[in-house]
Write a protein that holds these residues in place. Sequence first.
Motif, mmCIF file in Angstrom:
data_model
loop_
_atom_site.group_PDB
_atom_site.id
_atom_site.type_symbol
_atom_site.label_atom_id
_atom_site.label_comp_id
_atom_site.label_asym_id
_atom_site.label_seq_id
_atom_site.Cartn_x
_atom_site.Cartn_y
_atom_site.Cartn_z
ATOM 1 N N ASP A 101 17.783 -34.096 80.910
ATOM 2 C CA ASP A 101 17.334 -34.823 79.717
ATOM 3 C C ASP A 101 16.513 -36.052 80.115
ATOM 4 O O ASP A 101 15.509 -36.369 79.540
ATOM 5 C CB ASP A 101 18.520 -35.174 78.802
ATOM 6 N N HIS A 102 16.967 -36.734 81.189
ATOM 7 C CA HIS A 102 16.278 -37.936 81.693
ATOM 8 C C HIS A 102 16.824 -38.225 83.079
ATOM 9 O O HIS A 102 17.778 -37.566 83.515
ATOM 10 C CB HIS A 102 16.538 -39.142 80.773
ATOM 11 N N THR A 124 20.088 -39.957 76.316
ATOM 12 C CA THR A 124 20.354 -38.576 75.925
ATOM 13 C C THR A 124 20.026 -38.306 74.452
ATOM 14 O O THR A 124 19.293 -37.376 74.134
ATOM 15 C CB THR A 124 21.849 -38.244 76.190
ATOM 16 N N HIS A 133 21.652 -46.063 83.593
ATOM 17 C CA HIS A 133 20.586 -45.641 82.675
ATOM 18 C C HIS A 133 19.358 -46.523 82.837
ATOM 19 O O HIS A 133 19.486 -47.712 83.133
ATOM 20 C CB HIS A 133 21.072 -45.753 81.225
ATOM 21 N N GLU A 183 21.409 -33.413 83.541
ATOM 22 C CA GLU A 183 21.793 -34.730 83.016
ATOM 23 C C GLU A 183 21.588 -35.792 84.089
ATOM 24 O O GLU A 183 22.057 -35.640 85.224
ATOM 25 C CB GLU A 183 23.261 -34.665 82.579
ATOM 26 N N SER A 184 20.850 -36.839 83.726
ATOM 27 C CA SER A 184 20.712 -38.028 84.577
ATOM 28 C C SER A 184 20.252 -37.715 86.009
ATOM 29 O O SER A 184 20.872 -38.130 86.981
ATOM 30 C CB SER A 184 22.046 -38.795 84.627
HETATM 31 ZN ZN LIG Z 1 21.642 -38.061 79.350
#
Ligand SMILES: [Zn+2]
Length: 438
Positions: A349-350, A187, A364, A145-146
Amino acid sequence: MRAHLNVVFWQTILATNFSETKEFIQTYMNASMFVGGFLFFGFFAVLYYLAEYKKNWVLKGRWLRVSRWAFILLIAVSFAETARPTIMFNFCIPELSYFAGRFSLEKLNAVLNEGKIDLKKSMLVPELEKVGDSAPQKFVVVIGESYSKSHCGLYGYEKETTPKLRTLQNDSLLAVFNNVRSSDVHTTAVFKTFLNTYGEDDKDSLAWYEAFHLIKFLEMIGFRANWVSAQMNNSFFESVQDKNAQLCDSVVYVDARENPYDGSVLRYVFNGPEKESVFYHLMGQHTAYEKRYSADKRIFSEKDYAAYPENQRSTLAHFDNATLYNDSIVYELMSSYKDDDAIVFYFPDHGQDLYDADSAYAGHGRDGIPESFAAAQYIPFVVYMSPVYKEKHPDEVTRIFASVDKEFVTDDFAYSIIDLLGYKFAKNDKVSRRSLFN
Ligand SMILES: [Zn+2]
């Protein structure tokens, strides 16, 4: 792009739980925004109050309705703007007129309707053809995640944030891919594309929830599927992530109130004799970064970032500490399968925009700001092959190492796995065309 923002906004609000909202606000709100927002809001709140409760107030009829909508609109805009605070004043006016013109209850409705979707029922299942015998005993995906590539030691980041994964790389058990991007920087949007066969060129002919899913594929070729999530499912709304999880035979949500760190997923390892797939969904480096690791794991501190502007140091230290902790967890997960015929994929995810586009902004990736979007799109992507896997699948190991420099977007992940595990679609060559390993 704006329509996309709107959908993301509603999904974020609906799929989010209270503690995430609190962390989100703590991360993105600063004092001036808070005061600005308070005044901004307060003005309309007073107006609304007068219009609604003081019946002799001059505001009546049409103007009453206008002020009521303006109030609702401002709540929406204020929330949306928390995601992009540094451009609040540049974007406020066009954003306002955008919402005013198309304040989309129909978009809200679309998102709510999406909540009712059952992937098992909506999915279109193609005919498969077996072309090889290359499926391992354990197929594992660790979803981070992130996590930005730019803060990953494996890719040359100045701080050593991945000492553990580097040992696997040195033992030739880990392939490190150099040109991988996530299909989006949010996400929910990523979870609509990266575990199924949905991609850019399907957008006119198919909905994401109709696309053939990797978990369905694994079931068809005899794998049991398990989902272990550290991203707790306590929202008022079933998220797109949850819909992916529901395709599995077993689903575990680790209770984040009792187990705030990702190490909690290490209790769930599947070493039995069955053919099994496991999807671990970590909290990774989700905001707020300082909440992702315990105090005793604090290695980097502000003084290690003297070369960076003062406002960035603490955030960068927290992010890198979270990354270092993440490295140890991913290493442990991979090592849990070292005696199995196992392959373990790890990627987030990113990524995140860590002051890449604006020296005052971390968070983000922001749509519409190319440097920000790109910073959050480039991600680490690694593949662990256990010693047993390497011995049993030498051709696949060669293919994997031969592909490390290819450009790849994660929305083709499902195709790549179908290909690597020895299958294709009977009616077209999409699998070989889209596979990373071809
Ligand atoms: Zn995410």
